[in-house]
Design a protein around this motif. Structure first.
Motif, short mmCIF file in Angstrom:
data_model
loop_
_atom_site.label_atom_id
_atom_site.label_comp_id
_atom_site.label_asym_id
_atom_site.label_seq_id
_atom_site.Cartn_x
_atom_site.Cartn_y
_atom_site.Cartn_z
N LEU A 244 1.11 8.92 3.53
CA LEU A 244 0.52 7.63 3.88
C LEU A 244 -1.00 7.66 3.74
O LEU A 244 -1.62 6.73 3.18
N LEU A 245 -1.63 8.74 4.21
CA LEU A 245 -3.09 8.87 4.12
C LEU A 245 -3.54 9.02 2.67
O LEU A 245 -4.51 8.39 2.24
N ALA A 246 -2.83 9.88 1.93
CA ALA A 246 -3.21 10.12 0.54
C ALA A 246 -3.04 8.87 -0.32
O ALA A 246 -3.90 8.55 -1.15
N ARG A 253 -9.17 3.52 -4.50
CA ARG A 253 -9.97 3.78 -5.70
C ARG A 253 -9.19 3.47 -6.98
O ARG A 253 -9.62 3.83 -8.08
N GLY A 254 -8.04 2.84 -6.81
CA GLY A 254 -7.22 2.52 -7.97
C GLY A 254 -6.57 3.74 -8.59
O GLY A 254 -6.26 3.73 -9.78
#
Length: 299
Positions: A244-246, A253-254
């Motif tokens: 979830l964090l990654a 940043r797309g």
């Protein structure tokens, strides 16, 4: 005694006269020589063996009680939801489970209840209430998987969050390699599992894997030991958190998180994804729990 990798000196590592050179083979640490890369991880110890099945039962009930305390400690409880089961070594057609409505953090071995294949409580502690969903899910899994000694399910925050996405985990780090090609997505949610068919559907979807992501629901893990099932649950929830964090960081940043290659993931799985590794990885957590509670859960 130091582990093998700690006995290698920097002089040895980069010796020219010793004809050592960096290895291109997959290893735990980049830049190791071919000789050093052949050093294997030490053999994992394992759980105790019993000749007396009744003594084994008492020991395993203590481990199951400890498992609930660990789930409570890490916040895997959600009201009365969640259950962990233990196949009984004396009568493998039955299993032990937590009594419905008793807090994980208070459970003792004497509180556990024994359930037969018909869903009847045949032995156990003073609170003889059975969570019907626990029976439907776990009876189906224990019936379909003779190798499964323990199965764990609860509504952990990161697990249930990730399970709303309708996808499996990506192998984005070393810890996730333990679940590489060893977890499934159960793509259905029909409310609380009160029907025998859905329990069997979950078991069929799980197949021979160690974990399932139950869509819109939560995590399910199984193991050949109580410790392995508990560690897989703890680690899977953390892997969901990391994913979830990654995803959020990369998505801003797309971009997408970098995924571990299939060959490297399979290589790593052989070290950290085995039943023995699951048992050994859980040992520190169980040891700490015993120290913190002074073994109160064994009563």
């Amino acid at each position: 005694m130091s582990p093998p990798s700690a006995t290698i000196t920097e002089t040895d590592r980069y010796s020219v006269n010793g004809n050592k050179k960096p290895s291109a083979a997959a290893t735990h640490e980049p830049g190791l020589s071919e000789e050093e890369a052949s050093v294997k991880m030490p053999k994992f110890p394992g759980p105790p063996k019993f000749d007396d099945k009744y003594k084994e039962r008492e020991y395993l009930k203590g481990r199951l009680a400890a498992a609930f305390r660990i789930f409570g400690k890490f916040g895997f409880d959600e009201g009365v939801a969640g259950h962990i089961t233990l196949r009984d070594p004396v009568d493998p057609t039955t299993f032990w489970v937590n009594p419905f409505g008793v807090a994980f953090s208070l459970i003792k071995a004497s509180d556990l209840i024994q359930i037969d294949h018909k869903g009847q409580i045949i032995a156990g502690g003073p609170v003889r209430l059975l969570n019907s969903a626990a029976y439907m899910i776990h009876a189906a899994i224990h019936g379909a998987r003779p190798d499964v000694i323990c199965a764990a399910h609860s509504h952990s925050i990161y697990g249930r969050s990730f399970c709303s996405l309708g996808r499996k985990l990506d192998t984005i780090n070393q810890d996730a390699c333990a679940f590489h090609d060893d977890h499934v997505l159960y793509e259905s949610f029909n409310g609380i599992v009160l029907a025998e068919k859905e329990g069997k559907d979950i078991a069929a979807c799980l197949g021979n894997k160690k974990a399932a992501l139950l869509q819109n629901h939560g995590l399910l893990t199984v193991g050949e030991t109580v410790e392995a099932a508990v560690f897989w649950f703890m680690s899977l929830d953390k892997c969901c958190h990391a994913q979830l964090l990654a995803d959020a960081a990369a998505g801003g940043r797309g971009e997408k998180p970098i995924v571990v290659g299939d060959e490297e993931a399979r290589f790593t799985y052989k070290t950290i994804g085995t039943p023995q590794a699951g048992w050994f990885s859980a040992k520190p957590t169980f040891d700490v729990l015993h120290k913190e509670t002074n073994g109160d859960y064994l009563n």
